[in-house]
Design a protein around this motif. Structure first.
Motif, PDB file in Angstrom:
ATOM      1  N   GLY A  57      -5.567  -2.624   5.382  1.00  0.00           N
ATOM      2  CA  GLY A  57      -4.448  -2.743   4.467  1.00  0.00           C
ATOM      3  C   GLY A  57      -4.390  -4.109   3.805  1.00  0.00           C
ATOM      4  O   GLY A  57      -4.950  -5.088   4.309  1.00  0.00           O
ATOM      5  N   ARG A  58      -3.707  -4.179   2.666  1.00  0.00           N
ATOM      6  CA  ARG A  58      -3.589  -5.415   1.922  1.00  0.00           C
ATOM      7  C   ARG A  58      -2.114  -5.650   1.548  1.00  0.00           C
ATOM      8  O   ARG A  58      -1.345  -4.711   1.333  1.00  0.00           O
ATOM      9  N   GLY A  59      -1.749  -6.944   1.468  1.00  0.00           N
ATOM     10  CA  GLY A  59      -0.413  -7.313   1.017  1.00  0.00           C
ATOM     11  C   GLY A  59      -0.292  -7.194  -0.501  1.00  0.00           C
ATOM     12  O   GLY A  59      -1.218  -6.750  -1.177  1.00  0.00           O
ATOM     13  N   GLN A  60       0.842  -7.679  -1.020  1.00  0.00           N
ATOM     14  CA  GLN A  60       1.076  -7.535  -2.454  1.00  0.00           C
ATOM     15  C   GLN A  60       0.074  -8.365  -3.260  1.00  0.00           C
ATOM     16  O   GLN A  60      -0.321  -7.991  -4.353  1.00  0.00           O
ATOM     17  N   ASP A 177       3.751  -2.437   1.441  1.00  0.00           N
ATOM     18  CA  ASP A 177       3.791  -1.050   0.968  1.00  0.00           C
ATOM     19  C   ASP A 177       3.355  -0.119   2.087  1.00  0.00           C
ATOM     20  O   ASP A 177       2.472  -0.443   2.898  1.00  0.00           O
ATOM     21  N   LYS A 178       3.986   1.108   2.113  1.00  0.00           N
ATOM     22  CA  LYS A 178       3.640   2.061   3.166  1.00  0.00           C
ATOM     23  C   LYS A 178       2.161   2.458   3.105  1.00  0.00           C
ATOM     24  O   LYS A 178       1.545   2.766   4.135  1.00  0.00           O
ATOM     25  N   GLY A 179       1.614   2.494   1.922  1.00  0.00           N
ATOM     26  CA  GLY A 179       0.207   2.887   1.802  1.00  0.00           C
ATOM     27  C   GLY A 179      -0.745   1.910   2.437  1.00  0.00           C
ATOM     28  O   GLY A 179      -1.920   2.220   2.656  1.00  0.00           O
ATOM     29  N   GLN A 180      -0.278   0.705   2.747  1.00  0.00           N
ATOM     30  CA  GLN A 180      -1.128  -0.299   3.362  1.00  0.00           C
ATOM     31  C   GLN A 180      -0.835  -0.447   4.848  1.00  0.00           C
ATOM     32  O   GLN A 180      -1.376  -1.349   5.493  1.00  0.00           O
ATOM     33  N   LEU A 181       0.028   0.438   5.384  1.00  0.00           N
ATOM     34  CA  LEU A 181       0.383   0.390   6.801  1.00  0.00           C
ATOM     35  C   LEU A 181      -0.089   1.659   7.491  1.00  0.00           C
ATOM     36  O   LEU A 181      -0.113   2.740   6.900  1.00  0.00           O
ATOM     37  N   THR A 182      -0.422   1.489   8.770  1.00  0.00           N
ATOM     38  CA  THR A 182      -0.858   2.653   9.545  1.00  0.00           C
ATOM     39  C   THR A 182       0.332   3.496   9.923  1.00  0.00           C
ATOM     40  O   THR A 182       1.492   3.088   9.771  1.00  0.00           O
ATOM     41  N   THR A 188       1.119   5.279   5.595  1.00  0.00           N
ATOM     42  CA  THR A 188       0.248   6.450   5.348  1.00  0.00           C
ATOM     43  C   THR A 188      -1.236   6.101   5.378  1.00  0.00           C
ATOM     44  O   THR A 188      -2.081   6.936   5.045  1.00  0.00           O
ATOM     45  N   LEU A 189      -1.563   4.893   5.750  1.00  0.00           N
ATOM     46  CA  LEU A 189      -2.967   4.480   5.775  1.00  0.00           C
ATOM     47  C   LEU A 189      -3.694   5.187   6.920  1.00  0.00           C
ATOM     48  O   LEU A 189      -3.265   5.118   8.067  1.00  0.00           O
ATOM     49  N   LEU A 280     -10.454   5.255  -0.274  1.00  0.00           N
ATOM     50  CA  LEU A 280     -11.037   4.225   0.582  1.00  0.00           C
ATOM     51  C   LEU A 280     -10.249   2.935   0.459  1.00  0.00           C
ATOM     52  O   LEU A 280      -9.889   2.524  -0.649  1.00  0.00           O
ATOM     53  N   ASN A 281      -9.976   2.324   1.588  1.00  0.00           N
ATOM     54  CA  ASN A 281      -9.299   1.041   1.546  1.00  0.00           C
ATOM     55  C   ASN A 281     -10.302  -0.042   1.151  1.00  0.00           C
ATOM     56  O   ASN A 281     -11.514   0.189   1.139  1.00  0.00           O
ATOM     57  N   PRO A 282      -9.804  -1.206   0.807  1.00  0.00           N
ATOM     58  CA  PRO A 282     -10.707  -2.266   0.331  1.00  0.00           C
ATOM     59  C   PRO A 282     -11.835  -2.585   1.306  1.00  0.00           C
ATOM     60  O   PRO A 282     -12.956  -2.862   0.869  1.00  0.00           O
TER      61      PRO A 282
END
Length: 996
Positions: A57-60, A177-182, A188-189, A280-282
């Motif tokens: 995951g990544r921050g803003q 963001d939720k998309g960057q959290l497990t 939803t990551l 795919l995440n970064p």
């Protein structure tokens, strides 16, 4: 050329090294070895404890997020393990992402604040990266949360970190963001820790493999570039093989690395294709990019490596070609130098015809011997031209060698041509000198033989004058003066010795011609004198004078090379001795008339009138048969040559080796037998001797008698013929023989030509038989008859040997039995004293079919069997049954009741064999041959006894010698009519005209 090739190789190596350095740099960037010396596999156990994780995951602002999930044993994690894991996780994101700063999420909702504050203290004290923000999820229990609020107000400044205390997940979602959290943080990551570990391990393993392979390629390229080229063929071969094996091994390593990378890449991509909504995440994108980049670099490196290898391999192959060329050049040059020395050592001057002919023969032999070497040298030069045309790196070394080979070949050919020209002209001059000398000697003899008293009369002078004029005319017919023209024409190449001989011969010719002119003038005067006329009176027939006709005597020349010319022999009249000889010959024949006629004028001359019809016809027939024999012999030699050169030699032709069937490999001697030996005999010896007998066909029999032993080679050929035919049936329809037949333009296949020797030996006896029919003169008839018998005996020996090789079951060597004299099939009855009476009776009435072989030392009894050979004609074989030693054999010539029977008995009639021949002629032949063997053995026994007696006479006294002489006379008085027996190895022979 070599420098250019080496420069290209160096450039290829430099490009390969650049590619390898690029790979190593990239791998080091991936691994970040200077920051993180650890690999996932080194801390695999700590990673599996999952007290810290990098979810991707990544921050803003793109800051990488490291999560410390709830972990009850966090305080029990050692500082070393904590530092290793955190250091490893911070080294995974790219340098750009890491430079933004990391965000840490510390989840302590179910823990106590004391534990949370301890975790913050550990993170603050040992976090290796740039830390942007710490988000702490406070304990969810009310008391612990209150404690946390108070504690943080008191100790916030102690941590020197930007810490945000969060009461709930919703507060967290305000920062991340939720998309960057497990999912455990309400996000939803999609994240699986074990799969993450597996991917990291695989990526790092692949990166190390790529680096290791690249380093091996770099080292191999360096080794190849530093390798010095060998100076011999074998070392070059070995080096080429070694480098090729290493190349193939590295090639396999490259293929494995590429396969490993493709597998890893497909696994990363498969993760994205599991769900359409998955992105795919970064970190995963970076992993995919890393693998793709490594694969691309591997491909570029492989291309650079192959380009370098192709140049290096070409250099090694050209080096091997050069070493082969140099080695072959040395061998050919040594042979050419030896031939050139031999040619220079061959003299081009000779003092006689025989010597010059010998030198021409030696030159021809040397040229024939050199032909193969010259052809090899030309081929070698052509091979060098091909190497030059193919841009070989050693052009400067190859071209001079090609030039030198061609120069040596041209020098040899020119020198041989020059010597041949000198020797040919010398031979022509010497033959002319011999003709001049012979003419002069015969002329001097003619002048000396003319009686002075006979030349005093007009008649005698005119006769002598005619002899002189005829002989002087032969000088013009033989063109003796042409010697001077030849001398002027060839003077430049003639030796001083030969020039001297020419001058001597010309002077002698001039002197003799001058003598003839003086004698001619004298005789001319004598023949023109007027003499008193004489009244002619016809004499009585019985008293009429018979004056021999004028003739030119031809003495035997003193030199061995003197020849009588055709012109002089045709113009002279026969002498009295020759007439008498011819007359005796014709009287001996009985059917030829001889008539002596007298010419008028100068006393007349006598000549012979023959019955030309019979003699001329016989002579023509003899000439025709002889010409046919010689022509067919030439054709036979040519056919043998075509077989050997077109088939036997083709078995060693590299161009046809792929057509040779496996069943024919190493079977040349089986297929052709001793055919080369037969060809050499006929081509070098027998054909020449037949050609030398062309003028006297009736003496051709001596050719066969002289070469009786050599003609036995046909026996060996015919013995091998069954094996040859069996081999031909196996492989006769192969493409190899079809191609050879096509090249030779033969209408018949090889097997037809392999029958030629068998047909030829039988043809000889037919021609000798025809020659005998038209040979009525005693001269040569006996030789013809003996020659025919010789050829028939050879045919018989061949036939007998063909049967002999089919004997099976005989223990021992047939060669130890002596020569095979006879063989044939008979009915055989046995009558043995030691046998059972019923067996004896049965044996008397029931004959056995047996094939007998008579040798000098033994008789073999065999049973004939007919066997099929590969579905073809029946082939006889002879199964051995019994044998009798000739030293213990006796014979009874006649048996009562059947004139075609005879007896052979053994050991004093202990064993009796009654033999029934198919005809009386066969019986008589066998009885005669057996009698000869027994008689020869008896004579050998007597000679041995006499020799023994002479030896003992020299040892013992006279009384003892007298006693031995008496015993010997008693032994010799035994009559063969009553039978005789030899102890030990002597024969027993019993002859009876009637039995019973």
């Amino acid at each position: 050329m070599l420098c250019r090739l080496e420069e290209e190789e160096e450039m290829s190596l430099l490009e390969l090294q650049q590619r390898v350095d690029c790979i190593i740099t990239h791998v080091d960037e991936i691994m970040q070895q200077e920051i993180r010396p650890l690999l996932a596999v080194d801390i695999i156990e700590q990673l599996h404890r999952q007290f810290a994780l990098l979810s991707g995951g990544r921050g803003q602002e793109g800051s990488p997020i490291i999560t410390f999930p709830e972990f009850s044993g966090f305080n029990e994690v050692s500082d070393e393990d904590f530092i290793n894991v955190v250091t490893y996780l911070t080294s995974i994101p790219s340098m750009d992402a890491a430079s933004i700063g990391f965000i840490i999420i510390l989840d302590r909702r179910k823990d106590k604040w004391n534990s949370a504050i301890a975790s913050l203290a550990r993170i603050a004290g040992s976090f290796p990266g740039n830390l942007q923000l710490v988000l702490v999820l406070k304990p969810s229990r009310f008391l612990q949360r209150a404690i946390a609020d108070v504690s943080m107000r008191l100790h916030r400044d102690d941590f020197k970190l930007k810490i945000v205390m969060l009461n709930s997940l919703s507060d967290l979602h305000g920062y991340i963001d939720k998309g960057q959290l497990t999912c455990d943080l309400g996000g939803t990551l999609d994240y699986c820790h074990s799969q993450w570990i597996h991917h990291r391990t695989a990526i790092e393993n692949f990166a190390l493999t790529v680096k290791s392979t690249a380093q091996m390629l770099q080292q191999f390229g360096t080794d190849l570039a530093e390798t010095e080229l060998p100076n011999d063929v074998q070392c070059t071969k070995d080096l080429l093989i070694t480098h090729t094996e290493k190349h193939d091994k590295l090639k396999d390593e490259l293929k494995l690395a590429v396969k490993q990378g493709n597998t890893l890449l497909s696994c990363i991509k498969d993760q994205a294709t599991k769900a359409e909504s998955h992105i795919l995440n970064p970190d995963e994108v970076e992993n995919q990019t890393t693998v793709e980049r490594l694969l691309a670099q591997l491909d570029e490196t492989e291309n650079a490596f192959e380009q370098f290898w192709s140049r290096h391999h070409l250099k090694l192959e050209q080096c091997l070609q050069l070493r082969h060329f140099e080695q072959d050049f040395k061998e050919v040059k040594v042979s050419l130098d030896g031939l050139s020395e031999a040619l220079l050592g061959l003299s081009d001057t000779g003092d006689c015809v025989a010597r010059v002919e010998q030198l021409l023969g030696e030159l021809k032999t040397l040229e024939d011997k050199a032909q193969e070497c010259l052809e090899k040298a030309q081929l070698q030069a052509q091979h060098g031209d091909q190497l030059i045309q193919s841009n070989h790196y050693a052009i400067d070394s190859i071209r001079p060698k090609c030039v030198e080979l061609r120069r040596i070949c041209d020098d040899f050919s020119n020198e041989a041509k020059k010597k041949r020209d000198v020797l040919t002209k010398s031979l022509e001059i010497l033959k002319r000198i011999d003709e001049v000398n012979q003419w002069c000697e015969s002329g001097v003899y003619l002048l000396a033989s003319q009686a002075v008293d006979r030349c005093q009369t007009q008649e005698g002078a005119e006769a002598a004058l005619q002899d002189i004029e005829r002989y002087m005319k032969t000088a013009k017919e033989q063109q003796l003066s042409h010697l001077k023209e030849l001398n002027n024409q060839y003077e430049v190449v003639l030796s001083e010795l030969l020039k001297s001989k020419v001058q001597t011969a010309l002077k002698t010719l001039n002197d003799v011609q001058e003598m003839f002119e003086k004698r001619h003038a004298s005789l001319k005067k004598l023949s023109t004198k007027q003499t008193r006329p004489v009244q002619p009176v016809a004499p009585r027939p019985e008293s009429s004078p018979k004056r021999p006709s004028p003739k030119i005597p031809h003495p035997t020349p003193p030199t061995s090379h003197r020849k009588t010319t055709d012109n002089s022999s045709t113009n002279r009249q026969p002498s009295d001795a020759e007439l008498a000889k011819r007359k005796n010959i014709r009287k001996a024949k009985g059917g030829i008339k001889i008539e002596v006629m007298h010419e008028g004028g100068q006393g007349g001359s006598s000549h012979i009138l023959m019955n030309n019809e019979t003699e001329e016809s016989l002579s023509n027939r003899r000439s025709h048969i002889m010409n046919e024999l010689i022509e067919t012999e030439r054709l036979y030699v040519e056919e043998l040559q075509s077989i050997i050169e077109g088939y036997a030699a083709a078995l060693d032709d590299p161009e046809l080796i792929y057509l040779i069937p496996p069943s024919l490999e190493n079977k040349k001697e089986v297929l052709f037998g001793n055919l080369p030996e037969i060809y050499q005999f006929h081509q070098k010896i027998f054909l020449k001797e037949l050609e030398n007998s062309a003028e006297k066909p009736e003496l051709v029999g001596t050719c066969f008698l002289k070469r009786k032993e050599e003609l036995q080679i046909y026996e060996k050929y015919c013995q091998n013929k069954p094996r040859s035919e069996a081999l031909w049936r196996q492989c006769g329809d192969s493409m190899f023989f079809q191609e050879c037949q096509k090249r030779l333009d033969h209408k018949l296949s090889l097997d037809a030509y392999l029958l030629k020797p068998v047909q030829r030996i039988t043809k000889y006896q037919l021609m000798l038989k025809e020659m005998l029919k038209c040979s009525k003169n005693p001269e040569g008839t006996a030789e013809l008859e003996e020659a025919q018998a010789t050829v028939l005996d050879i045919i018989k020996s061949v036939n007998d040997s063909m049967h002999q090789i089919a004997i099976t079951g005989f223990e021992g060597s047939l060669n130890d039995l002596g020569k095979l004299l006879m063989q044939g099939s008979f009915n055989v009855w046995t009558d043995h004293k030691k046998g059972h009476s019923k067996v004896k009776d049965l044996a008397r009435f029931k004959p056995m079919q047996r094939h007998l072989f008579l040798y000098h030392k033994m008789i073999l009894f065999c049973k004939k069997r007919e066997e099929m050979t590969d579905g073809h004609e029946k082939s006889p074989s002879y199964s051995f049954k019994h044998s009798l030693k000739m030293g213990s054999v006796g014979i009874t010539e006649n048996v009562k009741g059947d004139i075609k029977k005879f007896e052979i008995w053994y050991n004093g009639r202990e064993e009796v064999y009654i033999i029934q021949a198919p005809s009386m002629d066969v019986k008589n032949t066998w009885v005669s041959e057996i009698r000869k063997v027994l008689t020869s053995q008896l004579e050998a026994c007597r000679e041995a006894s006499q020799l023994h007696q002479k030896i003992t006479e020299n040892i013992y006294h006279a009384p003892m010698r007298n006693m031995r002489k008496t015993a010997l006379r008693q032994s010799d008085s035994s009559s063969p009519e009553t039978g005789y027996r030899r102890s030990d190895s002597g024969p027993n022979m019993r002859q009876k005209r009637d039995l019973g």
